[in-house]
Structures are given as C-alpha cells and as structure tokens.
Design an enzyme around this catalytic site. Structure first.
Site, PDB file in Angstrom:
ATOM      1  N   HIS A 126      49.317  44.279  10.185  1.00 37.25           N
ATOM      2  CA  HIS A 126      50.250  45.330  10.208  1.00 37.25           C
ATOM      3  C   HIS A 126      49.676  46.818   9.818  1.00 37.25           C
ATOM      4  O   HIS A 126      50.440  47.748   9.946  1.00 37.25           O
ATOM      5  CB  HIS A 126      51.422  44.912   9.315  1.00 37.25           C
ATOM      6  N   TYR A 156      58.737  42.338   6.411  1.00 34.03           N
ATOM      7  CA  TYR A 156      60.425  42.641   6.494  1.00 34.03           C
ATOM      8  C   TYR A 156      61.212  41.403   5.921  1.00 34.03           C
ATOM      9  O   TYR A 156      62.442  41.913   5.670  1.00 34.03           O
ATOM     10  CB  TYR A 156      60.750  42.663   8.241  1.00 34.03           C
ATOM     11  N   ARG A 166      74.936  51.451  20.860  1.00 37.08           N
ATOM     12  CA  ARG A 166      73.709  51.973  20.984  1.00 37.08           C
ATOM     13  C   ARG A 166      72.596  51.052  21.441  1.00 37.08           C
ATOM     14  O   ARG A 166      71.690  51.477  22.076  1.00 37.08           O
ATOM     15  CB  ARG A 166      73.294  52.300  19.231  1.00 37.08           C
ATOM     16  N   ASP A 171      60.617  42.505  17.649  1.00 38.81           N
ATOM     17  CA  ASP A 171      59.459  42.932  16.897  1.00 38.81           C
ATOM     18  C   ASP A 171      59.606  42.485  15.301  1.00 38.81           C
ATOM     19  O   ASP A 171      60.598  43.114  14.511  1.00 38.81           O
ATOM     20  CB  ASP A 171      59.257  44.448  16.752  1.00 38.81           C
ATOM     21  N   LEU A 219      63.175  57.427  17.693  1.00 44.01           N
ATOM     22  CA  LEU A 219      64.514  58.084  17.694  1.00 44.01           C
ATOM     23  C   LEU A 219      64.543  58.791  16.462  1.00 44.01           C
ATOM     24  O   LEU A 219      65.696  59.415  16.424  1.00 44.01           O
ATOM     25  CB  LEU A 219      65.708  57.184  18.163  1.00 44.01           C
ATOM     26  N   LYS A 264      53.740  40.274  12.667  1.00 41.78           N
ATOM     27  CA  LYS A 264      53.008  41.277  11.896  1.00 41.78           C
ATOM     28  C   LYS A 264      52.577  40.447  10.611  1.00 41.78           C
ATOM     29  O   LYS A 264      53.176  40.099   9.800  1.00 41.78           O
ATOM     30  CB  LYS A 264      53.186  42.648  11.620  1.00 41.78           C
ATOM     31  N   THR A 313      62.930  48.205   9.212  1.00 36.43           N
ATOM     32  CA  THR A 313      63.507  49.588   8.714  1.00 36.43           C
ATOM     33  C   THR A 313      64.955  49.409   7.928  1.00 36.43           C
ATOM     34  O   THR A 313      64.828  49.132   6.719  1.00 36.43           O
ATOM     35  CB  THR A 313      64.273  50.384  10.035  1.00 36.43           C
ATOM     36  N   LYS A 314      65.998  49.146   8.358  1.00 41.66           N
ATOM     37  CA  LYS A 314      67.327  49.048   7.793  1.00 41.66           C
ATOM     38  C   LYS A 314      67.459  47.627   6.920  1.00 41.66           C
ATOM     39  O   LYS A 314      68.143  47.570   6.015  1.00 41.66           O
ATOM     40  CB  LYS A 314      68.483  49.110   8.713  1.00 41.66           C
ATOM     41  N   GLN A 329      50.342  49.504  17.152  1.00 38.03           N
ATOM     42  CA  GLN A 329      51.624  49.958  16.994  1.00 38.03           C
ATOM     43  C   GLN A 329      51.614  50.973  15.795  1.00 38.03           C
ATOM     44  O   GLN A 329      51.411  50.860  14.967  1.00 38.03           O
ATOM     45  CB  GLN A 329      52.501  48.874  16.515  1.00 38.03           C
TER      46      GLN A 329
HETATM   47  N1  LIG Z   1      54.355  48.961  12.207  1.00 38.17           N
HETATM   48  C1  LIG Z   1      54.907  49.860  11.287  1.00 38.17           C
HETATM   49  O1  LIG Z   1      54.415  49.925  10.264  1.00 38.17           O
HETATM   50  C2  LIG Z   1      56.321  49.803  11.461  1.00 38.17           C
HETATM   51  C3  LIG Z   1      56.984  49.231  12.289  1.00 38.17           C
HETATM   52  N2  LIG Z   1      58.486  49.252  12.509  1.00 38.17           N
HETATM   53  C4  LIG Z   1      59.289  48.601  13.684  1.00 38.17           C
HETATM   54  O2  LIG Z   1      59.826  49.370  14.360  1.00 38.17           O
HETATM   55  C5  LIG Z   1      61.021  49.132  14.671  1.00 38.17           C
HETATM   56  C6  LIG Z   1      61.831  50.461  14.942  1.00 38.17           C
HETATM   57  O3  LIG Z   1      61.743  51.539  13.806  1.00 38.17           O
HETATM   58  P1  LIG Z   1      62.826  52.275  13.713  1.00 38.17           P
HETATM   59  O4  LIG Z   1      62.281  53.252  12.563  1.00 38.17           O
HETATM   60  O5  LIG Z   1      64.186  51.439  13.399  1.00 38.17           O
HETATM   61  O6  LIG Z   1      63.075  53.162  14.940  1.00 38.17           O
HETATM   62  P2  LIG Z   1      64.330  53.929  15.594  1.00 38.17           P
HETATM   63  O7  LIG Z   1      63.681  55.087  16.240  1.00 38.17           O
HETATM   64  O8  LIG Z   1      64.965  52.906  16.615  1.00 38.17           O
HETATM   65  O9  LIG Z   1      65.442  54.387  14.449  1.00 38.17           O
HETATM   66  C7  LIG Z   1      65.146  55.789  13.680  1.00 38.17           C
HETATM   67  C8  LIG Z   1      66.278  56.461  13.381  1.00 38.17           C
HETATM   68  O10 LIG Z   1      67.099  56.504  14.444  1.00 38.17           O
HETATM   69  C9  LIG Z   1      68.492  55.960  14.204  1.00 38.17           C
HETATM   70  N3  LIG Z   1      68.822  55.646  15.596  1.00 38.17           N
HETATM   71  C10 LIG Z   1      68.557  54.668  16.526  1.00 38.17           C
HETATM   72  N4  LIG Z   1      69.179  54.891  17.759  1.00 38.17           N
HETATM   73  C11 LIG Z   1      69.606  55.952  17.869  1.00 38.17           C
HETATM   74  C12 LIG Z   1      70.443  56.649  18.760  1.00 38.17           C
HETATM   75  N5  LIG Z   1      70.845  56.187  19.986  1.00 38.17           N
HETATM   76  N6  LIG Z   1      71.195  57.706  18.095  1.00 38.17           N
HETATM   77  C13 LIG Z   1      70.915  58.087  16.935  1.00 38.17           C
HETATM   78  N7  LIG Z   1      70.032  57.748  16.060  1.00 38.17           N
HETATM   79  C14 LIG Z   1      69.830  56.543  16.385  1.00 38.17           C
HETATM   80  C15 LIG Z   1      68.330  54.723  13.523  1.00 38.17           C
HETATM   81  O11 LIG Z   1      69.590  54.424  12.809  1.00 38.17           O
HETATM   82  C16 LIG Z   1      67.268  55.322  12.440  1.00 38.17           C
HETATM   83  O12 LIG Z   1      67.857  55.876  11.523  1.00 38.17           O
HETATM   84  C17 LIG Z   1      61.482  48.758  13.176  1.00 38.17           C
HETATM   85  O13 LIG Z   1      62.612  47.948  13.086  1.00 38.17           O
HETATM   86  C18 LIG Z   1      60.230  47.897  13.162  1.00 38.17           C
HETATM   87  O14 LIG Z   1      60.525  46.276  13.713  1.00 38.17           O
HETATM   88  C19 LIG Z   1      59.128  50.226  12.024  1.00 38.17           C
HETATM   89  C20 LIG Z   1      58.474  51.048  10.842  1.00 38.17           C
HETATM   90  C21 LIG Z   1      56.937  50.993  10.646  1.00 38.17           C
HETATM   91  O1  LIG Z   2      56.656  48.270   9.033  1.00 30.20           O
HETATM   92  C1  LIG Z   2      57.037  49.064   8.517  1.00 30.20           C
HETATM   93  C2  LIG Z   2      56.777  49.817   7.346  1.00 30.20           C
HETATM   94  C3  LIG Z   2      56.209  49.049   6.148  1.00 30.20           C
HETATM   95  C4  LIG Z   2      56.712  48.494   5.039  1.00 30.20           C
HETATM   96  N1  LIG Z   2      55.811  47.612   4.286  1.00 30.20           N
HETATM   97  C5  LIG Z   2      54.677  47.591   4.833  1.00 30.20           C
HETATM   98  C6  LIG Z   2      53.662  46.807   4.616  1.00 30.20           C
HETATM   99  C7  LIG Z   2      52.398  46.927   5.463  1.00 30.20           C
HETATM  100  C8  LIG Z   2      52.610  47.624   6.806  1.00 30.20           C
HETATM  101  C9  LIG Z   2      53.708  48.260   6.893  1.00 30.20           C
HETATM  102  C10 LIG Z   2      54.773  48.391   6.150  1.00 30.20           C
END
Ligand SMILES: NC(=O)C1=CN([C@@H]2O[C@H](COP(=O)(O)OP(=O)(O)OC[C@H]3O[C@@H](n4cnc5c(N)ncnc54)[C@H](O)[C@@H]3O)[C@@H](O)[C@H]2O)C=CC1
Ligand SMILES: O=CCc1c[nH]c2ccccc12
Length: 287
Positions: A110, A55, A248, A50, A197, A80, A20-21, A166
């Site tokens: 992934h 990333y 948080r 994770d 969130l 992943k 994410t960030k 996931q």
């Molecule tokens: N498999 C995939 O394709 C993906 C996997 N991921 C994984 O999942 C993890 C979590 O994803 P996120 O999008 O970061 O989920 P998240 O739900 O933690 O964050 C979503 C947003 O909510 C905000 N946030 C977090 N805690 C909060 C709180 N208590 N109150 C208010 N806002 C809050 C965060 O700053 C972010 O902008 C990533 O770091 C990554 O490891 C993320 C995206 C794609």
């Molecule tokens: O995991 C989060 C989103 C993402 C960003 N780039 C890729 C490539 C392949 C799978 C997922 C993602």
C-alpha cells in the site's frame, strides 16, 4: 481501453473503491452502508473492487460479492497490505478470510513508508514474499501503491516485475512524485489513479479546470465527472472512484461513446497544472 496485467488478466475500468469515506479500521461490525453501496455498484456494472487492509472494509467486500450473486471469476478484486507488512503471508491470509475469497486478482504493497527499523521488514523482502505468494496462484498479479521512482528502482532487478503503481492522480496532481507517471509508463508499469474526481469535490472545486471541463461536458453532452475520468483514461491511466450515490455510480461507469481530442486532453493538462492539490501524504512529499 483495457489494461492488461502480466498474468494476461484484464482490469475492468473504472475500479470501485472501498476507502475514503468508509474507513473503519478496528471495527469488526459489518457496515451495511458499505455493503449496500458495493452491491449497488456491482449491480450497475462495476466489476473491479479496490480494497485494502487499512480501510477495514474487507469483510463488507466479501458480503457484497456474495449478496450480488455475481460469480467470483467475473469480479476483479484488489487487496492492499499495510500496516501489517511485517508478516505478509499472515496479512494476506487474513484478507482472504475477511473477503471470503480463495484468491485475489491483485495485491499491492500500500505504501513504501516502512523499513526494517520501523516495521521489521524491508521493501525488497516484502516484495519477495508477495512474489512467493503469487507463485502459489492465490494472487494473480502483484504491485505497489504510492511508490516514487526511487522506491520502484529498489525492485527493478526482482524476478517478479511490478505490475501496477496505484497513486494519487488528477488534473491538480499529475505527478504524485517527480516523473512518476512517465517512469511507470516507460517501464510497463500500469498507473492506477485514486482521487481522480477530486477537482469536483468541495475541497478542490472552483479551480482552473472547471471552465474547461464544463465546456467539454456541454460539447459531449456528458457530466463533468465523465469528462475527467475520460481524460484520466486517455492519459493511459486506470481510474478508481468511490460513490454511494447510485446516479453517480452509473455516470462514473458510463464512459464509452465519446473521445476527447488530443487538444482537449492537453487543455485539461494545462489548466490542471495551474493549481496544486494533494489529498494524501503531503507530509511525505514536499511539493
Ligand atoms: N492507494 C492509496 O493510498 C489510496 C487509494 N484510494 C482508493 O481509491 C478509491 C477512490 O478514491 P476517492 O478519493 O474516493 O476518489 P474519487 O475521485 O472517486 O473521489 C474524490 C471525491 O470526488 C467525489 N465524487 C465522486 N464522484 C463524483 C462525481 N461524479 N461528481 C462530483 N464529485 C464526485 C467523491 O465524493 C470524493 O469526495 C478509494 O475508495 C480507495 O479504494 C484512495 C485514497 C488513497
Ligand atoms: O488508501 C488510502 C490512504 C491511506 C490511509 N491510510 C493508509 C495507510 C497506508 C497506505 C495508505 C493509506
């Protein structure tokens, strides 16, 4: 609630994300902000990290685990694979090296968006190679991410079953693809939620779950994030969150001591269904 994998291992809840960030693919410099956030997360009690090749934060995970002083076997680490899917063995070894680990608890494909033509390998062959890696003991469990039912069906006769999928899941996206949560849960595939969130983040804030979540937060003396994470867990799904903010990190982890009623879970289901919000793969999944 705990989530038990086919190996018998249990997955700590919630997971702590490193994407994410923090994407920084291609940059080998260690990002101290990521290391510090991870060390802080481990110190406040997270035991599930994770990671993902894409990333670019795998080296930071390795440094943070070492700096935390927490024994490796007390931390659940997910990796992943993608885009280096053409050679899963090489990608896996690189991940281990970057993370300074000798095994992964969980390794996921992934995304399903590749084939022989685009990446020189099919989903079936990639899965077979992951299964072989698992048999060496260097990966405890294997799974996938962002898979739709049709993708999972391609692996249904494989010797090694898919342990986990996931996917993006939150009140505003309760099925990343049609029927996916039900299908996984009926077939013994653990569902893990990323972006749980997002309803609280500026991109999606102000939607129909806000009043319900705020009401429940007041009722239980919790914050809105805790209410949403509890809802995810009570839907039988394992949330993964990310935050560099220690306050948080603590609240997102502090989920014991209260339970939503089934009516309250449904209230969030229903309010969330009134709005659609997707952060990832909108171009692949036409709503
Ligand atoms: N498999 C995939 O394709 C993906 C996997 N991921 C994984 O999942 C993890 C979590 O994803 P996120 O999008 O970061 O989920 P998240 O739900 O933690 O964050 C979503 C947003 O909510 C905000 N946030 C977090 N805690 C909060 C709180 N208590 N109150 C208010 N806002 C809050 C965060 O700053 C972010 O902008 C990533 O770091 C990554 O490891 C993320 C995206 C794609
Ligand atoms: O995991 C989060 C989103 C993402 C960003 N780039 C890729 C490539 C392949 C799978 C997922 C993602």
């Amino acid at each position: 609630m705990t989530f038990t994998l086919p190996s018998g291992a249990t997955m700590p809840v919630p997971g702590f994300g490193t994407g994410t960030k923090w994407y920084k693919s291609g940059d080998p410099t260690i990002d101290r902000n990521v290391v510090d956030a991870l060390v802080s997360a481990l110190k406040v009690g997270y035991r599930h990290i994770d990671g993902a090749e894409v990333y670019g934060t795998e080296a930071e995970i390795g440094v943070a685990i070492k700096e935390s002083g927490i024994p490796r076997d007390q931390i659940f680490v997910t990796g992943k694979i993608f885009p280096k899917i053409a050679n899963p063995r090489a990608a896996f070894e690189e991940t281990l090296k970057l993370m300074q680990l000798d095994y992964l608890d969980l390794y996921l494909i992934h995304a399903p968006f590749f084939d022989e033509k685009s990446h020189g390998i099919s989903i079936e062959t990639a899965w077979h190679i992951l299964s072989e890696l698992k048999s060496t003991g260097k990966i405890k469990d294997i799974g996938v991410s962002n898979f739709a039912i049709a993708d999972l069906e391609r692996l249904k006769d494989a010797k090694e079953k898919v342990a986990i999928n996931q996917i993006e899941f939150n009140p505003y996206l309760q099925n990343q693809t049609p029927g996916i949560v039900d299908y996984c849960q009926k077939n013994g595939i653990i569902v893990e939620a990323y972006t749980p969130l997002i309803p609280l983040a500026p991109a999606a804030k102000g939607g129909p779950v806000d009043p319900v979540v705020n009401k429940l937060a007041a009722k239980y003396g919790r914050d809105p994030g805790q209410i949403i994470l509890k809802w995810v867990i009570q839907r039988g799904i394992l949330p993964v969150t990310t935050s560099a903010n220690v306050a948080r990190q603590k609240t997102n982890l502090d989920l014991d001591g209260f339970e939503l009623t089934s009516e309250e879970v449904k209230e969030i289901d229903d309010a969330g269904s009134k709005k659609h919000f997707r952060s990832y793969w909108g171009h692949k999944y036409i709503p």
